[in-house]
Design an enzyme around this catalytic site. Structure first.
Site, PDB file in Angstrom:
ATOM      1  N   ASP A 189      18.701   9.829 -24.582  1.00  0.00           N
ATOM      2  CA  ASP A 189      18.201   9.454 -23.265  1.00  0.00           C
ATOM      3  C   ASP A 189      16.821  10.080 -23.077  1.00  0.00           C
ATOM      4  OD1 ASP A 189      18.619  12.128 -22.722  1.00  0.00           O
ATOM      5  OD2 ASP A 189      20.364  11.809 -21.442  1.00  0.00           O
ATOM      6  N   CYS A 238      15.885  13.854 -24.162  1.00  0.00           N
ATOM      7  CA  CYS A 238      16.208  14.318 -25.519  1.00  0.00           C
ATOM      8  C   CYS A 238      15.257  15.399 -26.023  1.00  0.00           C
ATOM      9  CB  CYS A 238      16.309  13.154 -26.491  1.00  0.00           C
ATOM     10  SG  CYS A 238      14.740  12.390 -26.923  1.00  0.00           S
ATOM     11  N   HIS A 257      12.222   9.932 -29.820  1.00  0.00           N
ATOM     12  CA  HIS A 257      13.557  10.536 -29.869  1.00  0.00           C
ATOM     13  C   HIS A 257      13.542  11.696 -30.855  1.00  0.00           C
ATOM     14  CE1 HIS A 257      17.867  10.900 -29.599  1.00  0.00           C
ATOM     15  NE2 HIS A 257      17.905  10.992 -30.909  1.00  0.00           N
TER      16      HIS A 257
END
Length: 300
Positions: free
Chosen positions: A74, A77, A287
């Site tokens: 999400d 992160c 990410h």
């Protein structure tokens, strides 16, 4: 300008991957460790130039670390990966967390900067100034309490277990991220004031406030910090700000930059010698996952 964040569809795919083993894993913010090359083979099977570069990148990381732990995908992160690594290797409470006036930070800043009353807390709007101050104070107290508790654990196995348990508690976990965001705002205000007063500031600070959307701390809050975790993650320049707020060096293996000078990037790139180091992995600067089980001493 390239969008640095994952769209809703990508985030859903992240969640599905975390849920593959069983439904209880959907709550896991930090998945169990997995052999890093096994993970690489599972994720990058093709023979495209990108897949080949990723495999080379993972092979290089595997020279230092044996395993990887996947972070929930999400917009928190970067916070999640950094804080988990910092806590899991901490042996003492950082000096900035020991300051007597640490928990007075929200009250002190709100007394100087009226615009902070528009700080957005966990997607809840319309709070009064006093309520914002009290709630952020609770988050800062929680951060100090949890950091102190984990740092006092001598056994590395028990320390990892304590971190795993903390990152299964969503209410506490997201409260800690709100504390980190506010510490970033405080650091940004300090850097901005230092620059205005002719003091030396790191280069990233100039870049931070050179953006049209964050020419001052108020704009930074409205256009960036208020959105982190909700509709966006951390941009590159904000990774520097996070590192300065925590007084940690964040070392990142940027796999898509393999074979370039940017493959291993440090935030900040001129770290203080006494700052602890945490290591993350990213495939796209959006990410972050974490490598674990160091194979040998890592030197900067």
């Amino acid at each position: 300008e390239e969008d640095m964040y994952r769209d809703a569809e990508e985030i859903e795919r992240e969640k599905m991957l975390l849920c593959q083993t069983n439904s209880s894993e959907c709550k896991l913010s930090v998945a169990p460790e997995m052999d890093i090359m096994e993970y690489c083979r599972r994720e990058w099977r093709g023979n495209t130039p990108v897949a080949k570069r990723m495999r080379k990148g993972y092979e290089a990381v595997a020279q230092k670390f044996a395993s990887i732990r996947r972070i929930r995908g999400d917009n928190y992160c970067a916070f999640r990966a950094t804080l988990f690594q910092a806590l899991s290797q901490s042996t003492e409470l950082p000096s900035w967390l020991q300051r007597e006036d640490f928990t007075m930070l929200p009250e002190n800043l709100l007394s100087k900067y009226d615009w902070i009353k528009h700080w957005q807390l966990k997607e809840k709007l319309g709070r009064k100034m006093g309520e914002i101050s009290d709630e952020i104070k609770e988050y800062l107290i929680l951060l100090r309490k949890k950091w102190k508790s984990v740092s006092e654990i001598k056994s590395s196995i028990e320390k990892q277990e304590a971190c795993d348990e903390l990152f299964k508690n969503e209410e506490e976990e997201y409260s800690l991220y709100e504390a980190l965001k506010f510490l970033m705002l405080n650091t940004a205000i300090e850097l901005y004031n230092d620059d205005k007063n002719g003091r030396r500031v790191p280069v990233f600070s100039w870049l931070l406030f050179a953006r049209d959307t964050s020419s001052n701390p108020c704009q930074l809050m409205h256009n960036h910090l208020n959105h982190i975790g909700h509709s966006g993650g951390l941009e590159q320049v904000e990774m520097f700000l996070l590192a300065y707020a925590l007084q940690y060096t964040i070392q990142v293996y940027r796999l898509y930059k393999y074979s370039t000078d940017e493959f291993i990037t440090l935030y900040p790139n001129d770290p203080e010698e006494d700052w602890p180091v945490v290591t993350l992995i990213t495939e796209d600067d959006r990410h972050y996952n974490i490598p674990v089980r160091m194979c040998q001493e890592t030197t900067l």
